[in-house]
Scaffold this active site. Structure first.
Site, PDB file in Angstrom:
ATOM      1  N   ARG A 223      15.759  12.515  20.691  1.00 47.64           N
ATOM      2  CA  ARG A 223      14.473  13.167  20.488  1.00 47.64           C
ATOM      3  C   ARG A 223      14.569  14.631  20.930  1.00 47.64           C
ATOM      4  O   ARG A 223      15.267  14.948  21.909  1.00 47.64           O
ATOM      5  CB  ARG A 223      13.379  12.466  21.305  1.00 47.64           C
ATOM      6  CG  ARG A 223      12.931  11.151  20.709  1.00 47.64           C
ATOM      7  CD  ARG A 223      12.204  11.364  19.383  1.00 47.64           C
ATOM      8  NE  ARG A 223      11.619  10.154  18.847  1.00 47.64           N
ATOM      9  CZ  ARG A 223      12.086   9.485  17.782  1.00 47.64           C
ATOM     10  NH1 ARG A 223      13.188   9.876  17.175  1.00 47.64           N
ATOM     11  NH2 ARG A 223      11.453   8.426  17.329  1.00 47.64           N
ATOM     12  N   HIS A 271      15.633  15.714  11.073  1.00 44.02           N
ATOM     13  CA  HIS A 271      15.209  14.392  11.554  1.00 44.02           C
ATOM     14  C   HIS A 271      15.296  13.332  10.446  1.00 44.02           C
ATOM     15  O   HIS A 271      14.300  12.676  10.118  1.00 44.02           O
ATOM     16  CB  HIS A 271      13.780  14.463  12.127  1.00 44.02           C
ATOM     17  CG  HIS A 271      13.494  13.357  13.094  1.00 44.02           C
ATOM     18  ND1 HIS A 271      12.720  13.515  14.204  1.00 44.02           N
ATOM     19  CD2 HIS A 271      13.881  12.061  13.127  1.00 44.02           C
ATOM     20  CE1 HIS A 271      12.633  12.375  14.873  1.00 44.02           C
ATOM     21  NE2 HIS A 271      13.347  11.470  14.226  1.00 44.02           N
TER      22      HIS A 271
HETATM   23  C1  GLV Z   1      13.120   7.975  13.817  1.00 43.55           C
HETATM   24  O1  GLV Z   1      13.352   8.876  14.554  1.00 43.55           O
HETATM   25  C2  GLV Z   1      12.598   6.706  14.234  1.00 43.55           C
HETATM   26  O2  GLV Z   1      12.167   6.606  15.394  1.00 43.55           O
HETATM   27  O3  GLV Z   1      12.626   5.756  13.449  1.00 43.55           O
END
Ligand code: GLV
Length: 309
Positions: A223, A271
Protein backbone atom coordinates in the site's frame (compact mmCIF):
# COMPACT_ATOMS: atom_id res chain seq x y z
CA UNK A 1 -32.20 -12.44 2.81
CA UNK A 2 -30.41 -10.10 0.42
CA UNK A 3 -26.83 -9.81 -0.74
CA UNK A 4 -26.34 -6.19 -1.80
CA UNK A 5 -23.62 -5.66 -4.38
CA UNK A 6 -22.29 -2.09 -4.32
CA UNK A 7 -19.49 -2.35 -6.88
CA UNK A 8 -19.44 -1.86 -10.66
CA UNK A 9 -22.38 -3.15 -12.72
CA UNK A 10 -20.13 -5.10 -15.08
CA UNK A 11 -18.78 -7.35 -12.35
CA UNK A 12 -22.19 -7.31 -10.70
CA UNK A 13 -23.70 -8.94 -13.78
CA UNK A 14 -21.22 -11.82 -13.50
CA UNK A 15 -21.98 -12.17 -9.79
CA UNK A 16 -25.73 -12.11 -10.48
CA UNK A 17 -25.44 -15.00 -12.96
CA UNK A 18 -23.27 -17.05 -10.61
CA UNK A 19 -25.64 -16.46 -7.67
CA UNK A 20 -28.64 -17.47 -9.78
CA UNK A 21 -26.91 -20.67 -10.80
CA UNK A 22 -25.13 -21.74 -7.63
CA UNK A 23 -26.85 -20.25 -4.59
CA UNK A 24 -30.42 -20.53 -3.44
CA UNK A 25 -32.11 -18.67 -0.66
CA UNK A 26 -30.07 -15.47 -1.05
CA UNK A 27 -31.50 -12.63 -3.14
CA UNK A 28 -28.84 -10.81 -5.17
CA UNK A 29 -29.38 -7.09 -5.65
CA UNK A 30 -27.45 -4.15 -7.03
CA UNK A 31 -30.28 -1.71 -6.52
CA UNK A 32 -30.10 0.38 -3.36
CA UNK A 33 -33.44 1.99 -4.12
CA UNK A 34 -35.56 -1.13 -4.31
CA UNK A 35 -33.88 -3.27 -1.69
CA UNK A 36 -35.59 -3.72 1.67
CA UNK A 37 -32.92 -2.55 4.16
CA UNK A 38 -34.25 -4.97 6.80
CA UNK A 39 -33.60 -7.88 4.46
CA UNK A 40 -29.95 -7.00 3.73
CA UNK A 41 -27.69 -9.54 5.46
CA UNK A 42 -24.60 -9.13 3.31
CA UNK A 43 -22.98 -6.25 1.42
CA UNK A 44 -20.14 -6.42 -1.08
CA UNK A 45 -18.24 -3.20 -1.56
CA UNK A 46 -14.75 -1.74 -2.03
CA UNK A 47 -15.13 1.12 0.44
CA UNK A 48 -17.32 1.24 3.54
CA UNK A 49 -20.74 2.65 2.61
CA UNK A 50 -21.71 5.70 4.68
CA UNK A 51 -25.17 4.59 5.70
CA UNK A 52 -24.63 1.16 7.21
CA UNK A 53 -27.00 2.00 10.06
CA UNK A 54 -29.79 1.54 7.49
CA UNK A 55 -29.26 -2.23 7.60
CA UNK A 56 -30.16 -3.46 11.08
CA UNK A 57 -29.72 -7.13 10.12
CA UNK A 58 -26.38 -6.80 8.41
CA UNK A 59 -24.17 -9.80 9.22
CA UNK A 60 -21.12 -9.35 7.01
CA UNK A 61 -19.42 -6.90 4.69
CA UNK A 62 -17.46 -8.53 1.89
CA UNK A 63 -14.62 -6.46 0.46
CA UNK A 64 -14.23 -7.00 -3.28
CA UNK A 65 -10.46 -6.57 -2.96
CA UNK A 66 -7.72 -8.30 -1.03
CA UNK A 67 -6.76 -5.25 1.04
CA UNK A 68 -9.11 -3.93 3.70
CA UNK A 69 -7.21 -0.94 5.07
CA UNK A 70 -9.98 1.35 3.81
CA UNK A 71 -12.18 -0.08 6.58
CA UNK A 72 -11.00 1.42 9.80
CA UNK A 73 -12.38 -0.04 13.00
CA UNK A 74 -14.97 2.69 13.31
CA UNK A 75 -16.39 2.28 9.80
CA UNK A 76 -18.36 -0.91 10.48
CA UNK A 77 -20.95 -1.39 13.21
CA UNK A 78 -19.84 -3.57 16.11
CA UNK A 79 -20.45 -7.24 15.41
CA UNK A 80 -20.53 -6.94 11.62
CA UNK A 81 -17.99 -9.31 10.10
CA UNK A 82 -15.47 -8.03 7.59
CA UNK A 83 -14.35 -10.49 4.94
CA UNK A 84 -11.57 -9.76 2.48
CA UNK A 85 -11.31 -11.36 -0.93
CA UNK A 86 -9.03 -14.38 -0.84
CA UNK A 87 -9.40 -15.56 -4.37
CA UNK A 88 -7.25 -17.49 -6.80
CA UNK A 89 -7.76 -14.79 -9.47
CA UNK A 90 -6.17 -12.18 -7.22
CA UNK A 91 -3.42 -14.53 -6.08
CA UNK A 92 -2.54 -15.44 -9.66
CA UNK A 93 -2.34 -11.79 -10.71
CA UNK A 94 -0.18 -10.80 -7.75
CA UNK A 95 2.15 -13.71 -8.50
CA UNK A 96 2.38 -12.59 -12.15
CA UNK A 97 3.17 -9.06 -11.00
CA UNK A 98 5.82 -10.07 -8.48
CA UNK A 99 7.52 -12.38 -10.97
CA UNK A 100 7.44 -9.66 -13.64
CA UNK A 101 8.88 -7.05 -11.28
CA UNK A 102 11.55 -9.28 -9.73
CA UNK A 103 12.69 -10.53 -13.14
CA UNK A 104 12.72 -6.95 -14.46
CA UNK A 105 14.95 -5.74 -11.65
CA UNK A 106 17.04 -8.91 -11.76
CA UNK A 107 17.66 -8.42 -15.51
CA UNK A 108 18.13 -4.61 -15.15
CA UNK A 109 15.10 -3.68 -17.26
CA UNK A 110 14.87 -0.29 -15.49
CA UNK A 111 18.44 0.44 -16.58
CA UNK A 112 17.74 -0.62 -20.16
CA UNK A 113 14.53 1.43 -20.35
CA UNK A 114 16.50 4.48 -19.28
CA UNK A 115 19.26 3.68 -21.76
CA UNK A 116 16.71 3.21 -24.54
CA UNK A 117 15.38 6.71 -23.89
CA UNK A 118 18.96 7.92 -24.31
CA UNK A 119 19.63 5.64 -27.34
CA UNK A 120 22.42 3.94 -25.48
CA UNK A 121 23.45 0.39 -26.44
CA UNK A 122 25.30 -0.76 -23.36
CA UNK A 123 25.28 -4.07 -21.47
CA UNK A 124 25.11 -4.24 -17.71
CA UNK A 125 27.81 -6.76 -16.90
CA UNK A 126 28.31 -9.07 -15.19
CA UNK A 127 24.67 -10.17 -15.11
CA UNK A 128 24.00 -11.73 -11.68
CA UNK A 129 22.57 -15.25 -11.80
CA UNK A 130 19.51 -16.27 -9.76
CA UNK A 131 21.51 -18.50 -7.41
CA UNK A 132 23.40 -15.38 -6.34
CA UNK A 133 20.37 -13.10 -6.15
CA UNK A 134 18.75 -12.84 -2.73
CA UNK A 135 15.05 -12.07 -3.05
CA UNK A 136 13.21 -11.29 0.19
CA UNK A 137 9.48 -10.90 0.63
CA UNK A 138 7.82 -8.87 3.37
CA UNK A 139 4.56 -10.66 4.13
CA UNK A 140 4.01 -14.42 4.09
CA UNK A 141 0.23 -14.58 3.69
CA UNK A 142 -1.53 -16.32 0.83
CA UNK A 143 -0.01 -13.91 -1.71
CA UNK A 144 3.53 -14.05 -0.34
CA UNK A 145 3.52 -17.84 -0.22
CA UNK A 146 2.24 -18.12 -3.78
CA UNK A 147 4.86 -15.64 -5.04
CA UNK A 148 7.63 -17.51 -3.23
CA UNK A 149 6.54 -20.80 -4.79
CA UNK A 150 6.79 -19.32 -8.30
CA UNK A 151 10.08 -17.52 -7.63
CA UNK A 152 11.57 -20.84 -6.51
CA UNK A 153 11.27 -22.08 -10.12
CA UNK A 154 13.87 -19.49 -11.17
CA UNK A 155 16.39 -20.57 -8.56
CA UNK A 156 16.59 -17.33 -6.56
CA UNK A 157 17.82 -17.42 -2.96
CA UNK A 158 14.60 -16.74 -1.10
CA UNK A 159 13.79 -15.27 2.30
CA UNK A 160 10.57 -14.01 3.77
CA UNK A 161 9.44 -12.13 6.83
CA UNK A 162 6.17 -12.12 8.71
CA UNK A 163 4.81 -11.19 12.10
CA UNK A 164 4.24 -14.77 13.19
CA UNK A 165 6.60 -17.73 12.75
CA UNK A 166 6.37 -19.61 9.44
CA UNK A 167 8.25 -22.40 7.81
CA UNK A 168 8.42 -22.93 4.05
CA UNK A 169 10.66 -25.44 2.26
CA UNK A 170 13.47 -23.68 0.41
CA UNK A 171 12.76 -20.29 2.02
CA UNK A 172 14.57 -18.79 4.99
CA UNK A 173 11.80 -17.39 7.18
CA UNK A 174 12.28 -14.52 9.61
CA UNK A 175 10.01 -12.91 12.15
CA UNK A 176 9.97 -10.03 14.58
CA UNK A 177 11.98 -6.82 14.51
CA UNK A 178 15.38 -8.52 14.86
CA UNK A 179 14.46 -11.00 12.16
CA UNK A 180 13.45 -8.17 9.86
CA UNK A 181 16.79 -6.42 10.11
CA UNK A 182 18.70 -9.69 9.79
CA UNK A 183 16.82 -10.45 6.57
CA UNK A 184 17.21 -6.93 5.16
CA UNK A 185 20.98 -7.16 5.56
CA UNK A 186 21.01 -10.16 3.21
CA UNK A 187 18.72 -8.92 0.43
CA UNK A 188 19.27 -7.90 -3.19
CA UNK A 189 15.62 -7.49 -4.22
CA UNK A 190 13.04 -6.66 -1.55
CA UNK A 191 9.35 -7.26 -2.29
CA UNK A 192 6.67 -5.67 -0.10
CA UNK A 193 3.33 -7.50 0.00
CA UNK A 194 2.33 -6.41 3.50
CA UNK A 195 -1.18 -5.25 4.36
CA UNK A 196 -1.48 -1.68 5.63
CA UNK A 197 -1.86 -1.65 9.42
CA UNK A 198 -0.72 0.66 12.16
CA UNK A 199 2.45 -1.45 12.34
CA UNK A 200 3.28 -1.36 8.65
CA UNK A 201 2.43 2.26 7.87
CA UNK A 202 5.65 3.99 6.77
CA UNK A 203 7.65 0.77 7.11
CA UNK A 204 9.56 1.42 3.86
CA UNK A 205 11.52 4.33 5.28
CA UNK A 206 15.05 5.63 5.54
CA UNK A 207 15.91 3.30 8.43
CA UNK A 208 14.76 0.24 6.52
CA UNK A 209 16.51 1.33 3.33
CA UNK A 210 19.77 1.92 5.14
CA UNK A 211 19.63 -1.63 6.52
CA UNK A 212 19.64 -2.99 2.95
CA UNK A 213 22.98 -3.64 1.23
CA UNK A 214 24.07 -1.03 -1.31
CA UNK A 215 22.57 -1.80 -4.71
CA UNK A 216 19.36 -3.43 -3.46
CA UNK A 217 16.20 -2.77 -5.44
CA UNK A 218 12.61 -2.88 -4.26
CA UNK A 219 9.23 -4.02 -5.51
CA UNK A 220 6.26 -2.43 -3.78
CA UNK A 221 2.85 -4.01 -4.27
CA UNK A 222 1.56 -3.38 -0.75
CA UNK A 223 0.00 0.00 0.00
CA UNK A 224 1.19 3.51 -0.81
CA UNK A 225 1.14 4.68 2.79
CA UNK A 226 3.80 2.11 3.67
CA UNK A 227 6.36 3.98 1.57
CA UNK A 228 8.22 7.17 2.44
CA UNK A 229 8.71 8.28 -1.14
CA UNK A 230 11.12 11.11 -0.24
CA UNK A 231 13.33 8.55 1.50
CA UNK A 232 13.08 6.31 -1.57
CA UNK A 233 14.07 9.10 -3.96
CA UNK A 234 16.99 10.03 -1.69
CA UNK A 235 18.19 6.41 -1.48
CA UNK A 236 17.95 6.03 -5.27
CA UNK A 237 19.78 9.32 -5.85
CA UNK A 238 22.72 8.38 -3.63
CA UNK A 239 22.89 5.00 -5.38
CA UNK A 240 22.19 3.15 -2.13
CA UNK A 241 19.14 1.63 -3.83
CA UNK A 242 19.52 0.71 -7.47
CA UNK A 243 15.90 0.56 -8.64
CA UNK A 244 12.24 0.44 -7.68
CA UNK A 245 9.19 -1.19 -9.24
CA UNK A 246 6.11 0.42 -7.70
CA UNK A 247 2.44 -0.48 -8.06
CA UNK A 248 1.13 1.73 -5.28
CA UNK A 249 1.59 5.35 -4.26
CA UNK A 250 0.37 7.90 -1.76
CA UNK A 251 -1.76 9.56 -2.89
CA UNK A 252 -3.20 7.62 -5.80
CA UNK A 253 -3.07 8.74 -8.52
CA UNK A 254 0.47 9.93 -7.96
CA UNK A 255 0.48 13.71 -8.64
CA UNK A 256 1.89 14.55 -12.08
CA UNK A 257 4.73 16.65 -10.62
CA UNK A 258 5.93 13.91 -8.26
CA UNK A 259 9.67 13.19 -8.72
CA UNK A 260 9.04 9.43 -8.84
CA UNK A 261 7.35 9.75 -12.25
CA UNK A 262 10.50 10.92 -13.96
CA UNK A 263 13.04 9.03 -11.92
CA UNK A 264 15.25 6.99 -14.26
CA UNK A 265 15.53 4.12 -11.79
CA UNK A 266 11.81 3.75 -11.19
CA UNK A 267 9.10 1.80 -13.00
CA UNK A 268 5.54 2.72 -11.98
CA UNK A 269 2.27 0.90 -12.59
CA UNK A 270 -1.11 2.34 -11.50
CA UNK A 271 -2.17 -0.14 -8.78
CA UNK A 272 -2.92 -2.96 -11.19
CA UNK A 273 -0.99 -5.83 -9.59
CA UNK A 274 -4.32 -7.51 -8.86
CA UNK A 275 -7.73 -6.72 -10.25
CA UNK A 276 -10.53 -8.84 -8.82
CA UNK A 277 -11.76 -11.20 -11.51
CA UNK A 278 -15.53 -11.52 -11.17
CA UNK A 279 -15.97 -15.13 -12.30
CA UNK A 280 -13.68 -16.63 -9.68
CA UNK A 281 -14.52 -13.98 -7.07
CA UNK A 282 -18.23 -14.77 -7.37
CA UNK A 283 -17.61 -18.47 -6.75
CA UNK A 284 -15.32 -17.66 -3.82
CA UNK A 285 -18.04 -15.44 -2.36
CA UNK A 286 -20.71 -18.10 -2.84
CA UNK A 287 -18.53 -20.67 -1.04
CA UNK A 288 -18.07 -18.17 1.80
CA UNK A 289 -21.82 -17.55 2.04
CA UNK A 290 -22.34 -21.29 2.33
CA UNK A 291 -19.76 -21.41 5.14
CA UNK A 292 -21.48 -18.52 6.92
CA UNK A 293 -24.86 -20.16 6.59
CA UNK A 294 -23.43 -23.38 8.01
CA UNK A 295 -22.22 -21.37 11.02
CA UNK A 296 -18.57 -21.76 9.99
CA UNK A 297 -15.83 -19.16 9.63
CA UNK A 298 -15.57 -17.74 6.10
CA UNK A 299 -12.23 -17.62 4.30
CA UNK A 300 -10.68 -14.17 4.59
CA UNK A 301 -12.45 -13.25 7.84
CA UNK A 302 -10.62 -10.22 9.20
CA UNK A 303 -9.73 -10.18 12.88
CA UNK A 304 -11.25 -6.80 13.72
CA UNK A 305 -9.65 -6.70 17.16
CA UNK A 306 -6.33 -6.85 15.43
CA UNK A 307 -7.26 -4.50 12.69
CA UNK A 308 -6.46 -0.86 12.71
CA UNK A 309 -4.98 1.18 9.95
C1 GLV B 1 -5.86 -4.39 -4.44
O1 GLV B 1 -5.00 -3.67 -4.06
C2 GLV B 1 -6.69 -5.19 -3.58
O2 GLV B 1 -6.65 -4.95 -2.36
O3 GLV B 1 -7.37 -6.09 -4.06
Amino acid sequence: MTFLFLCDAERGAVFARAFAEHLHGVRFSMDLDVVDPNDVRYIMTWKPPKDLARYPNLDAVFCIGAGVDQFSNGSLPYGVKLIRMVDEGITRMVVEYVVMAVLSLHRNLHVYIDQQRRRLWREVVPQAQPADRRVSILGIGVLGQAALAKLQDFGFKLSAWSRSARSIDGVECFRGQDGLYEMLGATDILVCLLPLTSETRGILNERLFSALPRGTSIVHAGRGRQLDSDALVAALDTGHLSGAFLDVADPEPLPSDHPLWRHPKVIITPHIAAITQPASAAMTTIENLKLLQAGRAPIGLVDREDFSS
